[in-house]
Write a protein that holds these residues in place. Structure first.
Motif, mmCIF file in Angstrom:
data_model
loop_
_atom_site.group_PDB
_atom_site.id
_atom_site.type_symbol
_atom_site.label_atom_id
_atom_site.label_comp_id
_atom_site.label_asym_id
_atom_site.label_seq_id
_atom_site.Cartn_x
_atom_site.Cartn_y
_atom_site.Cartn_z
ATOM 1 N N ARG A 5 0.834 -1.202 0.000
ATOM 2 C CA ARG A 5 0.000 0.000 0.000
ATOM 3 C C ARG A 5 0.870 1.254 0.000
ATOM 4 N N GLU A 6 0.517 2.196 -0.854
ATOM 5 C CA GLU A 6 1.303 3.424 -0.987
ATOM 6 C C GLU A 6 1.076 4.420 0.146
ATOM 7 N N ASP A 7 0.011 4.243 0.933
ATOM 8 C CA ASP A 7 -0.301 5.199 2.003
ATOM 9 C C ASP A 7 0.423 4.883 3.308
ATOM 10 N N ASP A 115 9.510 4.220 2.064
ATOM 11 C CA ASP A 115 8.219 4.314 1.391
ATOM 12 C C ASP A 115 7.914 3.028 0.632
ATOM 13 N N SER A 116 6.737 2.971 0.024
ATOM 14 C CA SER A 116 6.294 1.746 -0.646
ATOM 15 C C SER A 116 7.215 1.337 -1.796
ATOM 16 N N ALA A 117 7.726 2.301 -2.546
ATOM 17 C CA ALA A 117 8.615 1.978 -3.668
ATOM 18 C C ALA A 117 9.917 1.357 -3.166
#
Length: 124
Positions: A5-7, A115-117
């Motif tokens: 999830r990117e959030d 972060d997600s990346a």
């Protein structure tokens, strides 16, 4: 392919952290981690008010395959544990980012997370 999830922010030890916007954070284990562990049979959670130092193990998730520690991403104080996991530890498998969260906590900062990346790159 794992659901990322990117959030959220992540640790390299496969925990996710969501900023609730009210000075608290929610934490759980990632989809990748729950998939590796397999079917959850027990989750040991800390108590409300417990203070934990960064990088200390403060939860244990136990599956049919293994038991694994969950580590504090920073110095924190537990404000709530997900009591639903007492009777339904499988929520970690079926809904790791929503109903299967582990704890909510307060912390002065959550620096050092990725972060997600960046987390996705650790899985390649």
């Amino acid at each position: 392919m794992s659901d990322i999830r990117e959030d959220r922010q992540y640790t390299e030890t496969h925990e996710w952290i969501l900023d609730n916007g009210d000075g608290t954070y929610t934490m759980g284990i990632t989809d990748h981690a729950q998939a590796l562990l397999g079917d959850m049979v027990f989750v040991e959670l800390p108590g409300e008010g417990d203070e934990v130092s960064a990088e200390d193990e403060f939860c244990v998730v136990e599956s049919v395959k293994a038991a694994s520690g969950v580590y504090a991403p920073t110095d924190l104080e537990v404000v709530e544990a997900n009591d639903a996991l007492d009777s339904e530890p499988e929520l970690v498998n079926t809904s790791c980012y929503d109903d299967g969260w582990l704890v909510k906590f307060k912390a002065d900062s959550i620096d050092g997370l990725i972060d997600s990346a960046a987390y996705s790159e650790t899985l390649d």
